[in-house]
Every structure is written in structure tokens, then in C-alpha cells.
Design a protein around this motif. Sequence first.
Motif, PDB file in Angstrom:
ATOM      1  N   LYS A 139      15.223  -5.594 -26.628  1.00  0.00           N
ATOM      2  CA  LYS A 139      15.499  -6.074 -27.995  1.00  0.00           C
ATOM      3  C   LYS A 139      14.405  -7.029 -28.477  1.00  0.00           C
ATOM      4  CE  LYS A 139      20.359  -5.125 -28.479  1.00  0.00           C
ATOM      5  NZ  LYS A 139      21.711  -5.558 -28.720  1.00  0.00           N
ATOM      6  N   LEU A 194      14.317  -7.323 -32.476  1.00  0.00           N
ATOM      7  CA  LEU A 194      15.687  -7.635 -32.901  1.00  0.00           C
ATOM      8  C   LEU A 194      16.095  -9.035 -32.452  1.00  0.00           C
ATOM      9  CD1 LEU A 194      17.548  -4.272 -32.090  1.00  0.00           C
ATOM     10  CD2 LEU A 194      16.754  -5.074 -34.298  1.00  0.00           C
ATOM     11  N   ILE A 204      11.493  -4.768 -29.528  1.00  0.00           N
ATOM     12  CA  ILE A 204      11.796  -4.082 -30.797  1.00  0.00           C
ATOM     13  C   ILE A 204      11.745  -5.070 -31.968  1.00  0.00           C
ATOM     14  CG2 ILE A 204      13.525  -2.688 -32.028  1.00  0.00           C
ATOM     15  CD1 ILE A 204      14.721  -2.053 -29.201  1.00  0.00           C
ATOM     16  N   LYS A 215       7.960  -2.198 -37.519  1.00  0.00           N
ATOM     17  CA  LYS A 215       9.207  -1.558 -37.065  1.00  0.00           C
ATOM     18  C   LYS A 215       9.262  -0.092 -37.478  1.00  0.00           C
ATOM     19  CE  LYS A 215      12.572  -5.309 -36.717  1.00  0.00           C
ATOM     20  NZ  LYS A 215      13.778  -5.853 -37.338  1.00  0.00           N
TER      21      LYS A 215
END
Lengths: 248, 260
Positions: A45, A50, A48, A77
Motif C-alpha cells: 500500500k 495509498l 501504491i 497512479k
Amino acid sequence: MIEVIDLHKSFNEHKVLRGVNLKIEDGHILALIGGSGKGKSVLLKHIIGLTKPDKGKILVDNQDISKLRGKALKRLKERFGVVFQGGALFDSYTVFENVAFPLREKTRMKALDIRETVFRELANVGLSGAENKYPAEISGGMKKRVALARCLVMHPEIIFFDEPTTGLDPLIAKAIHNLIRSLQESLHFTAIMVTHEIPEVFSVADRVAMLYDGKIIAEGTPQEIQDSNNPIVHQFIHAELEGPISIK
Amino acid sequence: MNPVFFPFKIIGKSLHKFIRELGKMGCFFAISLFWMLFPPYLIRRVIKQINFIGVKTILVIVLTGSFTGMVLALQMYHVLIKFGAEARIGPAVALSLIKELGPVICALMVTGRAGSAITAEIGIMRISEQVDALDAMALNPYKYLIIPNILAGVISLPLLNAIFVVLGVFGGYLIGVVLLGVSSGTYFGGINDFVAARDIFEGFYKSLSFGVLITWISCYKGFYTGYGAEGVSKATTQSVVISSVVILIWDYFMTSLLVA
């Protein structure tokens, strides 16, 4: 190339990542292995974008994703695709609508072209005929394949797989692994795969890294990991109950 | 720790948690308002949510509105007749509905029917990583999940309130005029004489603000739900309880402000 440098993350008092260092070359599949609840998905995460780290850098083609905001983060992203653990399909949408969703929301494609693309991607993952089903009506393996199709439809350069075969029977799991491998060979994306599937992962990944105690303790080719002298790695990949890893 | 300080520690901790939660809710709302200003404007999603919050609540509003008007007329008649003022039944029913009962009961009905469902839906999306999936697709979850609900709440509540009031007045007519024998002219004439535009606006402003409050609280509770099914169920209960209490508290402040 993706480079994780000295990444730290704590949740309340619990230190999950304690200085992770990792490099992922373009066009490779890296498998991230390690015990359950040890921070593999947290690390994913972070890469990515996040989750924000407490300390450290995550460089994607020399851009630190943890420092990016707004449009720059959005642009980065857009190069990613993510296949979540449970598929994360929108449960009020059909399989077709799920795969069409990013195309409808992020491109100006015409309805007919979207239809054609969705049917093609569903055929690529072996799901022709399931277009009108809802996620609740399909099996776990099919859900993962729909999630993969939804991800591939945007032609991502980097794909993240969070335990893509967990909870599936060995045949379906092998089929998914083979699908990932063959798609990677034809589309040449970079992939990071969090997994517990040992030894299957050694036939899918180009590189394997093991996360233990918040750090990467071993990284190498599947053969190097299998031949590793590190007692923790050895115990983990051979599923031995006796060894330095305590089982709680 | 000295046991004498223990109660203070508990109070301090709860207060700290409460203030943090308020701050988090404020930030959540501010972020939603901020993203509301920028494209893409997801009109279709707003319309879908108007259908969910507004259109699908109409039946409940029709029933509660009619019966609230009927019971009001019945109660008012028996009170007013003691003062020989039963002719004022029309304005008494209409003003109670327009200024107070319409906006409040409507808001409570929407909280029970749509607010809880919004929290549960967003909560389930959160725990099944659907919110993360939106984020990972570089799509703003606020734009897809929060803003359409807030806008739909702001649009739907005043309209539902209008339906509630009209049906309530009609319900009052059925009891006051048809059942209890007050003349039709007296009933509507009284309403015409005593209800001013200002009263209607008061109800309108209240329902508008309730629309924001219900959707804000419901979305927030869903967006920051706890883990698993238990987390979602807890968030849903909290959303309904907090919304209902806040509606009544806010109603008092709005009334003091508007009356002043």
C-alpha cells in the motif's frame, strides 16, 4: 524502476516496517513473501501510494511517491494497476460494468469500443460469458480474474497483486499464476506480488524477497532464495515448525 | 497512578477523543466541499443518489406526513375547543408542520431509511477494499462516494419536506373539516391569514441544513468504519443515533437563530 529506501511505518505503538530496502527492476515479477500480518500488504500500500510512510522514500522512476500530491500523484497512479486480495470488485456492478468502470471514468472511449475492449479483456482472462453476472454470483477464482481484467484494461506499466491466489484451490491457483506469467510475458509489465504460495511462487516470479520483522531479510532469484542459508528463510519456505520463527 | 486522578484521566481521554473526532469530521466535510468545486462533476451519480435518498423515501414521507397532520388536527381540536378557538385549527396544524414537525420528522425518516444505508454501503466498500480500489485507479473516492450523497441530501430533504407538509395539511383537513366539522373556508382561510413566507423559509432552511448533516454524518461514519461486519454494524448504529440527536440539537439552534 521502483526503489524502496529505509521505509518505516508504525500503527499506534506497533512498528510494522522497520527500514525496508527493496529494488524492483522494470519488466520483472517480484514476489514478496513473509508471514501473515507481518506487513507485506502495508508495504504494498505504501508503494501504491495509498499509505504515507513515517520515514523513508519510495521512488518510482526517481519520483518519491510519498511526497507527491495532486495531479503529479494522479499521473503516477495512472501507470499502476492493483489486484486486491478479495478482488475489490464493486459489488453493485456486473462483471462487465466492473471492467468497463475505469474506461468509462478515465477515458473518452465510445460505448461500442468500451464493449469491445471489455469483452476482449474478459476473454484474455478466460471469462467470456460471465459479463452479466454480479460479483456475488461468481467464484473466488473468477473474482480474481475479473479484478485482473479490470486492471489490465487500462494497460498499466506496474501491477500490484495482493495475495492473488489466497483462498483458491491448487488448480485454480496454478491457473492464476500461469495467467499472470503469460500476461506479463506478452505485455511486459512490472509486477509486485504479495503471496504465501510456496513453492508455486518460485515458478512465477523473477525475483523473490522475504519480509521478516519489518525488514527485507533476503532478496534474490527464486533459486537463490531456495538455496538460502538464512535459517529464517529456510524455515519459512520449507514450512518447518522448529526454527528461529516463533509460531504464536 | 494515584487512584484519585483516575476519573480525571477517563474524562480527559474521552474529551480528547471527542475533540479529535470532531476535528476529523470537520476536515472530512472541508475536503468534501473543496473537491465539490473541481471537475469532474458526476451529475449521474448525484441523480442516482437523489433517487435513493429522495424518491425511495417518498412513500414513508407520504404515510408519516398524512398521519402526523391527522393526529395534530385531532389533538389541536380538543385543546382549541376549550378556548373556543377551534377555527384556528388550520393555521395551528400548518404552522406546526411547516416550522417544526415537517423538517424534523422528515430528517428522522431519511436518517432511518437512507442514512443508515449510506453508512452501511460505504462501510462495506471500505472493508472490502473497494474504496482503495477507486483510489488505486487514481479516482477520488470523495467525488464518487461522498459528494453525490451530500448534494442529493441537500436537494432531496427540502422537497421531501414540502411533500410532508402538504400531505400533513391535507391530513389535518380530513380530520378537522371532514370528521370534526370545521368549515373548509375557515381551515384554509386561517392558513392563508397566519402562514407567512418567512415561516415557509424557516422550514426550508432547516430541511436544507438537515440534508447536509444527515449525509455528512452517514458518509463520515461509513468512510471511517471499523473492521469487519461488526465494525460496519457499529458504524451504522452510530450514524443513525448521532444523526438523530444532532438533528434535534441543531433544530433548537436553528429555531433560536431564525426566531431571533
